[in-house]
Each structure stands twice: as C-alpha cells, then as structure tokens.
Design an enzyme around this catalytic site. Structure first.
Site, PDB file in Angstrom:
ATOM      1  N   LEU A 158       0.961  -1.008   0.033  1.00 44.16           N
ATOM      2  CA  LEU A 158      -0.001   0.021  -0.196  1.00 44.16           C
ATOM      3  C   LEU A 158       0.926   1.499   0.150  1.00 44.16           C
ATOM      4  CD1 LEU A 158      -2.734  -0.807   2.714  1.00 44.16           C
ATOM      5  CD2 LEU A 158      -2.950  -1.271   0.176  1.00 44.16           C
ATOM      6  N   ASP A 159       0.334   2.314  -0.467  1.00 44.85           N
ATOM      7  CA  ASP A 159       1.219   3.487  -0.648  1.00 44.85           C
ATOM      8  C   ASP A 159       1.237   4.015   0.965  1.00 44.85           C
ATOM      9  OD1 ASP A 159       1.263   3.513  -3.326  1.00 44.85           O
ATOM     10  OD2 ASP A 159      -0.499   4.680  -3.378  1.00 44.85           O
ATOM     11  N   LYS A 160       2.221   4.814   1.053  1.00 43.31           N
ATOM     12  CA  LYS A 160       2.823   5.472   2.492  1.00 43.31           C
ATOM     13  C   LYS A 160       1.473   6.065   3.019  1.00 43.31           C
ATOM     14  CE  LYS A 160       5.001   9.285   4.613  1.00 43.31           C
ATOM     15  NZ  LYS A 160       5.951  10.607   4.511  1.00 43.31           N
TER      16      LYS A 160
ATOM     17  N   THR B  44      -1.926   5.604   2.309  1.00 43.47           N
ATOM     18  CA  THR B  44      -3.008   4.795   2.033  1.00 43.47           C
ATOM     19  C   THR B  44      -3.115   3.748   3.319  1.00 43.47           C
ATOM     20  OG1 THR B  44      -2.901   4.723  -0.240  1.00 43.47           O
ATOM     21  CG2 THR B  44      -4.370   2.837   0.795  1.00 43.47           C
TER      22      THR B  44
ATOM     23  N   ARG C  57      -5.420   5.426  -7.758  1.00 48.15           N
ATOM     24  CA  ARG C  57      -5.130   6.785  -7.991  1.00 48.15           C
ATOM     25  C   ARG C  57      -5.022   7.372  -9.470  1.00 48.15           C
ATOM     26  NH1 ARG C  57      -0.018   7.815  -4.143  1.00 48.15           N
ATOM     27  NH2 ARG C  57      -0.462   9.750  -4.489  1.00 48.15           N
TER      28      ARG C  57
END
Length: 313
Positions: A136-138, A140, A235
């Site tokens: 997961l992105d930082k 998210t 995104r």
C-alpha cells in the site's frame, strides 16, 4: 537462522526433467528462482554430488537439500506499533496507518512496516521483503497480508498472480459520477516524470471497478475493486476518469469547494493532506488449509471526520 533440510527420491514422472524443475515439483514450498539460487550455491546434491540447474534427473536418484540461507531482509527490527487483525502460523494481516512506508528505500531507510514486522516476528528476515506480498502507498490506510513461511509466500504470490485475492477499497473523489464503471487502461511510468505513474499504451494491464457509495455536493465516496494491482492503480485510474482522489498530492488537484460550503467543510478539505484511499476489505484462500478468509477494516479517524464534514456541507 534455521537450516532447511529436505530429502526426496526422483519419481518416474520426473525422469529427464531439469533439476530446478524437478526440485520445484518435489519441494513446492520454495519458488523455482530460490531453488536455482540454492543449486548454484551447492546446497542441493544428487547422490552426494552437486549439479547445475539445467542438469537432468533420473528416477530413483536421491536429492538432498541442505540450505542455510542468508537473511533476505538485513534490516534492524524497530518497535513500531502494529494493528494486527489476524495472525496464525502462516499469515499475518495488519491494518496499516497513514504515514507508514511499507518497504525501506531512498529517503526511508528505517521506520517502515518491514522494520515493524521484524520486531514482531524476527523469523520474517528469512523471507523475501519480510513476507510482504503486496503493498500500500505510504498514505493509504488499511489491510495488508504478510506471509510467515516460504510455503505461504509462494501460495499468496500465486493467488495474486491468478487474481483470486479480493481487495476492496473506499475512496473519496472530487466530482459526481452518474454511476459506477470499469476502467480498463494500462498503467506504467509517466513518460515525463519517472516518479509518477500514468495510463500509457505500453503499460501493464490494469482493471479497476468502482461504484457509487455516497454522494455529496461536489464529491463522491466510492467502493473500488481491483482485478490487478499496479503501483498507484486506483489513484491513476480515478484521475484518468476525471475523478481524482481528495487530498492526493500527486494525481489530485487543489481543494474543490461546493457552492455555499461551510467554513468547517473548507477546513476539512484543506486539512486532508493525503489521498483519501482506504483498503477496507481483503479476502483470500488460506495457503495451508484452503479455507476462504476475509477481513474488514473500518476507516481511520481522519477519514470519518472528512465524511462528517462532507455530509454537513
């Protein structure tokens, strides 16, 4: 680190096969690439003699695997709090907060989820990426699964490749789509900015499904389902649809205020400085038992405050 010791006799069905392929069939807990590394390191012998990955094997030969692998993740364990929603001998499922980077890298050599996992379970250092099979992105939030054994790691990677792992998100976007939809658009590196992703013709196939969950004056809460799992996929796809995520610093836009927005709503939109994306649901097949498993994670507090402000207008 504990040594890995296995022995097996080559069955008739594998006679003539390459050693690396035969090993993958005999010891399915380990990936073929890993077995190739161990063969080259001399940790695999046939009748006491080392062989090359491409050498053939024959029925009745005794294969011995005696490996002492180096740590895959030579990082320092750190006592970073983890919200563990499920744990057994094979799996670990965590609810990742905003601001926590998953893997160490440029600018983030420590203080990551990997460091936290190694503190929680030091044996994870033997596994690729400390057992993490997706990311997961930082900024998210939400659910992420971690393998705790080689067998679980290989099985989860196979499930992800077969697209049988269910991953559902919630997103708050700028705009008011008439209905849900399906985005089938390849995602790859942005041709002009290597730090960004984009919909590009030579990208990797990516499919995202979305449906309307809640409408506001100028924004919408969406349920989002992934078929694939490309970097920044939700995104990028939502921005491609003209529905950028609220607060997204890379693919979004400046805050959009509906007509007559209250000061509280303006402040809420101004203050939400991360992409409004939450990994709400995760489902998969248990790598050992085959039983279906699923988990839900409620959105974090800042998300709920944003929704309250959007509802109040």
């Amino acid at each position: 680190m504990e040594r890995l010791r296995h022995q097996a006799a080559v069955p008739e069905a594998l006679t003539g096969q390459r050693l690396d392929r035969a090993l993958a069939a005999l010891f399915p807990d380990y990936s073929r690439s890993r077995l190739q590394q161990w063969i080259k390191a001399g940790w695999v012998t046939i009748e006491g003699a080392a062989r090359r990955p491409r050498d053939p094997v024959y029925a009745g030969e005794r294969i011995r695997l005696d490996a002492e692998p180096e740590p895959e993740t030579p990082l320092t364990p750190e006592a970073i709090p983890l919200t563990v929603v499920y744990e057994d001998a094979d799996l670990l499922v965590v609810d990742k907060p905003a601001g926590l980077v998953v893997h160490p890298g440029a600018g983030h050599p420590s203080g990551t989820l990997v460091n936290a996992l190694l503190h929680h379970d030091p044996s994870l250092e033997a596994l690729p990426r400390a057992g993490i099979v997706h990311r997961l992105d930082k900024d998210t939030t939400g659910l992420l699964v971690v393998a705790r054994t080689y067998a679980a790691h290989n099985d989860l990677v196979a499930q992800l490749q077969a697209r049988t792992v269910g991953r559902a998100y919630e997103a708050v976007v700028v705009g008011r789509p008439i209905a849900g939809g399906r985005v089938d658009a390849p995602v790859g590196r942005h041709p002009g900015d290597r730090k960004r992703m984009a919909v590009v013709a030579n990208g990797r196939p990516a499919v995202t499904h979305y449906r309307v969950a809640e409408r506001f004056a100028a924004h919408t809460r969406l349920h989002v389902q992934l078929e694939s799992g490309r970097t920044h996929q939700v995104r990028v796809h939502m921005a491609h649809q003209g529905l950028p995520l609220v607060g997204d610093p890379v693919y979004g836009r400046r805050p959009v205020y509906p007509r007559g927005a209250s000061e509280a709503l303006r402040q809420a939109l101004d203050g939400f400085r991360r992409q409004a994306l939450h990994a709400r649901h995760l489902s998969l097949r248990h790598p050992r038992s085959g039983d279906p498993l699923s988990w839900e994670a409620p959105p974090p507090a800042d998300w709920e405050r944003l929704l309250e402000a959007l509802r109040a207008g």
